[in-house]
Motif scaffolding. Structure first.
Motif, short mmCIF file in Angstrom:
data_model
loop_
_atom_site.label_atom_id
_atom_site.label_comp_id
_atom_site.label_asym_id
_atom_site.label_seq_id
_atom_site.Cartn_x
_atom_site.Cartn_y
_atom_site.Cartn_z
N VAL A 48 0.85 -1.20 0.00
CA VAL A 48 0.00 0.00 0.00
C VAL A 48 0.88 1.25 0.00
O VAL A 48 0.63 2.21 -0.75
CB VAL A 48 -0.96 -0.01 1.21
CG1 VAL A 48 -1.58 1.36 1.44
CG2 VAL A 48 -2.06 -1.06 0.99
N LEU A 49 1.95 1.25 0.81
CA LEU A 49 2.82 2.43 0.86
C LEU A 49 3.48 2.68 -0.49
O LEU A 49 3.65 3.83 -0.91
CB LEU A 49 3.88 2.27 1.96
CG LEU A 49 3.35 2.33 3.39
CD1 LEU A 49 4.47 2.11 4.40
CD2 LEU A 49 2.64 3.65 3.68
N SER B 190 -9.94 1.62 0.05
CA SER B 190 -9.24 0.57 -0.71
C SER B 190 -9.39 0.72 -2.22
O SER B 190 -8.44 0.53 -2.96
CB SER B 190 -9.77 -0.81 -0.31
OG SER B 190 -9.27 -1.16 0.96
N ASP B 191 -10.60 1.03 -2.68
CA ASP B 191 -10.84 0.98 -4.13
C ASP B 191 -10.42 2.24 -4.87
O ASP B 191 -10.42 2.24 -6.10
CB ASP B 191 -12.33 0.71 -4.39
CG ASP B 191 -12.73 -0.69 -3.98
OD1 ASP B 191 -11.85 -1.59 -3.99
OD2 ASP B 191 -13.90 -0.89 -3.63
N ASP B 192 -10.11 3.30 -4.15
CA ASP B 192 -9.86 4.56 -4.87
C ASP B 192 -8.78 5.44 -4.23
O ASP B 192 -8.68 6.61 -4.56
CB ASP B 192 -11.18 5.34 -5.00
CG ASP B 192 -11.87 5.54 -3.66
OD1 ASP B 192 -11.19 5.50 -2.63
OD2 ASP B 192 -13.11 5.75 -3.66
N PHE B 193 -7.95 4.86 -3.36
CA PHE B 193 -7.04 5.74 -2.61
C PHE B 193 -5.97 6.38 -3.49
O PHE B 193 -5.49 7.47 -3.19
CB PHE B 193 -6.42 5.01 -1.41
CG PHE B 193 -5.44 3.92 -1.72
CD1 PHE B 193 -4.08 4.20 -1.85
CD2 PHE B 193 -5.86 2.61 -1.85
CE1 PHE B 193 -3.17 3.18 -2.12
CE2 PHE B 193 -4.95 1.60 -2.12
CZ PHE B 193 -3.60 1.88 -2.26
N GLU B 194 -5.60 5.71 -4.59
CA GLU B 194 -4.56 6.32 -5.42
C GLU B 194 -5.07 7.59 -6.10
O GLU B 194 -4.35 8.59 -6.19
CB GLU B 194 -4.05 5.31 -6.45
CG GLU B 194 -3.19 4.25 -5.78
CD GLU B 194 -3.25 2.89 -6.45
OE1 GLU B 194 -4.38 2.35 -6.57
OE2 GLU B 194 -2.20 2.40 -6.86
N VAL B 195 -6.32 7.55 -6.54
CA VAL B 195 -6.92 8.75 -7.14
C VAL B 195 -7.01 9.85 -6.07
O VAL B 195 -6.73 11.02 -6.34
CB VAL B 195 -8.30 8.41 -7.73
CG1 VAL B 195 -8.99 9.68 -8.22
CG2 VAL B 195 -8.17 7.42 -8.88
N GLU C 190 3.12 5.92 -2.72
CA GLU C 190 4.31 6.64 -3.20
C GLU C 190 4.21 6.92 -4.69
O GLU C 190 4.47 8.04 -5.14
CB GLU C 190 5.56 5.82 -2.88
CG GLU C 190 6.80 6.47 -3.41
CD GLU C 190 8.08 5.98 -2.73
OE1 GLU C 190 7.98 5.21 -1.75
OE2 GLU C 190 9.15 6.37 -3.20
N ARG C 191 3.79 5.91 -5.46
CA ARG C 191 3.70 6.12 -6.91
C ARG C 191 2.63 7.16 -7.25
O ARG C 191 2.85 8.01 -8.11
CB ARG C 191 3.42 4.79 -7.63
CG ARG C 191 4.72 4.09 -8.02
CD ARG C 191 4.47 2.81 -8.78
NE ARG C 191 4.34 1.71 -7.84
CZ ARG C 191 3.43 0.74 -7.89
NH1 ARG C 191 2.55 0.71 -8.86
NH2 ARG C 191 3.40 -0.20 -6.98
N ASP D 244 4.95 14.94 -2.13
CA ASP D 244 5.84 14.19 -1.25
C ASP D 244 5.01 13.09 -0.57
O ASP D 244 4.05 13.39 0.13
CB ASP D 244 6.39 15.18 -0.20
CG ASP D 244 7.17 14.50 0.91
OD1 ASP D 244 7.34 13.25 0.86
OD2 ASP D 244 7.59 15.21 1.83
N PRO D 245 5.39 11.81 -0.79
CA PRO D 245 4.60 10.72 -0.18
C PRO D 245 4.56 10.80 1.34
O PRO D 245 3.62 10.28 1.97
CB PRO D 245 5.34 9.44 -0.62
CG PRO D 245 6.38 9.84 -1.58
CD PRO D 245 6.53 11.34 -1.56
#
Ligand SMILES: *Cc1c(COP(=O)(O)O)cnc(C)c1O
Length: 253
Positions: free
Chosen positions: A32-33, A224-229, A37-38, A46-47
């Motif tokens: 997840v980290l 979970s399903d959308d945290f990168e966005v 980061e990506r 900054d992550p």
């Protein structure tokens, strides 16, 4: 702490955890980290600005001890009573309330949680302020204001316009620290479909802070399903359950 078993001898197992579980949760955390980061890099962020809350509802205390040993020390619970029961069994964790707070549970919540993310009304804020002043004098309680940015009738949170009008009232609450905003996105089939919600929360935060500088810049958004966005759109806290702990026993919140 445990009721009904006053004479029970100390059980060493109670303070232990399964090393395989620790390894599995450490791996899940690393993954997840990495994804955080990506996503941060894609957005030029900054992550280190993104806090991971491990949403531990329905996960038993024993497994949460393994989670803490795996570095997942900030836990999110949506039921006050469940957190009250588990907290003494999970040393080293801090707890975020991410579910609705009823007025009769405010004192318990103030005693248990390090942050209340779900302040969704001015009466609740005033009550939290009063009780925080009694329970933890001199240490302001960090809170987030929950906003229903999608005006989804199924979701809790301030209506954005109502919140704008209410902002001046929060200035008097000396025992609360208004760290920022939180939202629960509407159910979306794809992560991309959640993006407008996250953009709307960020913009609302910018508008509110322009007139109410006491409001902090935290944005708790993304699951979970959308945290990168959410991270791409400025989340400073993501709340992740299933991707760390696996599917919950029931589909409910
Ligand atoms: C359950 C819950 C989460 C975590 O959801 P997952 O899909 O398991 O990551 C986040 N925020 C709130 C408010 C929740 O109730």
């Amino acid at each position: 702490m445990e009721s009904g078993t006053p004479d029970r001898p100390a059980d060493p197992e109670r303070d232990e955890f399964d090393p395989d579980e620790v390894a599995a949760l450490a791996l899940a955390r690393d993954r997840v980290l990495e994804r955080i980061e990506r996503a941060s890099r894609r957005a030029g962020r900054d992550p280190g600005e993104v806090r991971l809350i491990a949403v531990s509802k329905t996960v038993p205390a024993e497994r949460l001890r393994a989670a803490v040993a795996a570095g997942l020390t900030q836990l999110g619970e949506n039921r006050v009573q469940e957190a009250v029961a588990k907290a003494p069994l999970v040393p080293g964790a801090s707890w975020h309330l991410i579910g609705p707070l009823q007025s009769n549970k405010v004192r318990l919540a103030v005693e248990t949680f390090s942050t209340v993310e779900t302040v969704d009304g001015t009466d609740l804020a005033a009550r939290l302020d009063r009780i925080a002043g009694e329970v933890r004098p001199g240490r302001r309680l960090p809170v987030l204001l929950q906003v229903n940015v999608d005006a989804d009738p199924a979701k809790a949170g301030f209506d954005a316009d109502v919140l704008r009008e209410a902002m001046p009232q929060f200035g008097d609450l000396r025992n609360l620290e208004m760290r920022g905003l939180m939202t629960v996105g509407r159910f979306a089939v794809t992560a991309e479909a959640a993006r407008p919600t996250f953009v709307a929360l960020r913009r609302l935060s910018e508008r509110l802070r322009a007139v109410s500088p006491a409001l902090g810049g935290e944005l708790s958004m993304g699951m979970s399903d959308d945290f990168e966005v959410a991270v791409e759109e400025g989340a400073t806290t993501v709340r992740i359950g299933r991707t760390l702990f696996g599917a919950r026993p029931d589909a409910g919140g």
